[in-house]
Scaffold this active site. Sequence first.
Site, short mmCIF file in Angstrom:
data_model
loop_
_atom_site.label_atom_id
_atom_site.label_comp_id
_atom_site.label_asym_id
_atom_site.label_seq_id
_atom_site.Cartn_x
_atom_site.Cartn_y
_atom_site.Cartn_z
N ASP A 74 -32.97 21.15 -6.21
CA ASP A 74 -33.97 22.12 -6.69
C ASP A 74 -34.75 21.56 -7.88
O ASP A 74 -35.90 21.93 -8.12
CB ASP A 74 -33.27 23.41 -7.16
CG ASP A 74 -32.66 24.20 -6.02
OD1 ASP A 74 -32.99 23.93 -4.85
OD2 ASP A 74 -31.84 25.10 -6.30
N GLU A 235 -33.43 36.22 -5.97
CA GLU A 235 -34.65 36.03 -5.18
C GLU A 235 -34.95 37.28 -4.34
O GLU A 235 -34.04 37.92 -3.84
CB GLU A 235 -34.49 34.81 -4.26
CG GLU A 235 -34.39 33.52 -5.05
CD GLU A 235 -34.04 32.32 -4.20
OE1 GLU A 235 -34.58 31.24 -4.47
OE2 GLU A 235 -33.22 32.45 -3.27
N TYR A 340 -33.63 29.61 4.01
CA TYR A 340 -34.67 30.53 3.57
C TYR A 340 -35.64 30.84 4.71
O TYR A 340 -35.91 29.98 5.55
CB TYR A 340 -35.45 29.91 2.41
CG TYR A 340 -34.72 29.87 1.09
CD1 TYR A 340 -33.33 29.88 1.02
CD2 TYR A 340 -35.43 29.82 -0.11
CE1 TYR A 340 -32.68 29.85 -0.21
CE2 TYR A 340 -34.78 29.79 -1.34
CZ TYR A 340 -33.41 29.79 -1.39
OH TYR A 340 -32.76 29.76 -2.60
N GLU A 362 -36.02 27.47 7.23
CA GLU A 362 -35.32 26.20 7.10
C GLU A 362 -34.31 26.10 8.23
O GLU A 362 -33.50 27.01 8.43
CB GLU A 362 -34.59 26.13 5.76
CG GLU A 362 -35.53 26.21 4.56
CD GLU A 362 -34.82 26.36 3.23
OE1 GLU A 362 -35.44 26.05 2.20
OE2 GLU A 362 -33.65 26.78 3.21
#
Length: 383
Positions: A74, A235, A340, A362
Amino acid sequence: MGKGNRVAAVSVLLYASFASCVAQMIDPLLYEEQLLWVSGAQGQVNTYRIPLLTFTPKGSLLAFTEARKFSSSDVGAKFIAMRKSTDKGATWSPTTFIVNDGVTDDGLNLGSVVVDEEVGSVILIYTVCFHLYYCSPSSTMMVESMDDGDSWSHPRNLSVQLGVKSFSPGPGFGIQKRYDPAKGRLVVCGHGTIEGDGVFCILSDDHGRNWYNGAALKSIPYNQKKKAQDFNPDECQPVEMTDGSIVINVRNQNNYHCRCRVVVRSRDGGLSLPIDDLYFDYELIDPVVAAGALQKDGVMYFTNPSNEQHRVNLTLRWSLTDGKSWENKTVQIWAGPSGYSCITSLDTGSPEDRKYIFVIYEKGHRDYDETVSIAKIHLYGGW
Ligand SMILES: *[C@@H]1O[C@H](CO)[C@@H](O)[C@H](O)[C@H]1NC(C)=O
Ligand SMILES: *[C@@H]1O[C@H](CO)[C@@H](O)[C@H](O)[C@H]1NC(C)=O
Ligand SMILES: *[C@@H]1O[C@H](CO)[C@@H](O)[C@H](O)[C@H]1NC(C)=O
């Protein structure tokens, strides 16, 4: 239900409104699928992750992803990669890199894409130095396209207006309010730093010129190190309901209360997220991930890797009751590793656009970060 039963069920509903009748016929089919990005396949990029997808004012589709230059982490240097489709997902432009963070420490992270249909712009909001890894402070950045994604403005630093704070938008899309309260407002929601986590929304009432801080749903204990099962909303993906409220589907970072999604609602256009309206959706089991949600023609759609432990089994669900309950039938988009996801649809007024939604996610065979894939789903494919 068999096909005959479904037809019978549909005729019972003849008295109901046409829209709800059509909604009852939803029977999604994976219609076609394409890999948009393959990690390791291009010289400049190690890994593609965090896909976003949006419609545009002119009826194109834009797909974005982080192009992580040196590793799958990340943290680190990245481009924002984009591809565009002007033929409803049949073909896609070559990849263009629309932002290059040009750093080697803590680069950019996606992000929320939001379309302002009133002025015809596409806005992309992302963060730089989010993890404060050998750099400081974290900043919220924006780029904007006025020509359907063909060219992009220079990055603008929104922290000048919002104040300095770690804010990671989405990942997914932001919304422009179509209904009152606050019709026309841009609402972008995301999450905070590891310790100062929670769901936070930033708002603009002038098409993205000025931004200010809206709702905050803070983690507990706020600004302190978390333990397993602490309340840690992370998120998130907002959608607008036809009553003008905003429903936000949230990643439950520390598995507080369940291994499932948290749902919150704002009734004041993103200014507040009252705890009174928060609930846990036990049907939406989740391995702690960013999920997709979409509200289209009175039906709510949801995608995630539907598994309590692992990022596998990317599944589409739909609800005819604004998310209060989900249809028993589900559609498995990919059985293997999947992470995701983000959903969009087109609505240029053509009947064709009512039939499809698009899911970017993904996807891999051994790991979910091997590719970014886009699936075109025919909503009435089983009929
Ligand atoms: C963005 O603006 C903030 C507040 O002025 C500043 O502290 C920060 O360094 C800026 N970030 C970038 C990347 O320019
Ligand atoms: C995949 O998701 C469906 C729907 O939630 C569930 O019934 C099934 O058990 C899941 N399979 C795996 C392997 O997680
Ligand atoms: C879904 O399954 C549950 C439990 O099996 C059942 O009670 C319910 O009636 C089903 N709902 C529909 C819409 O078929």
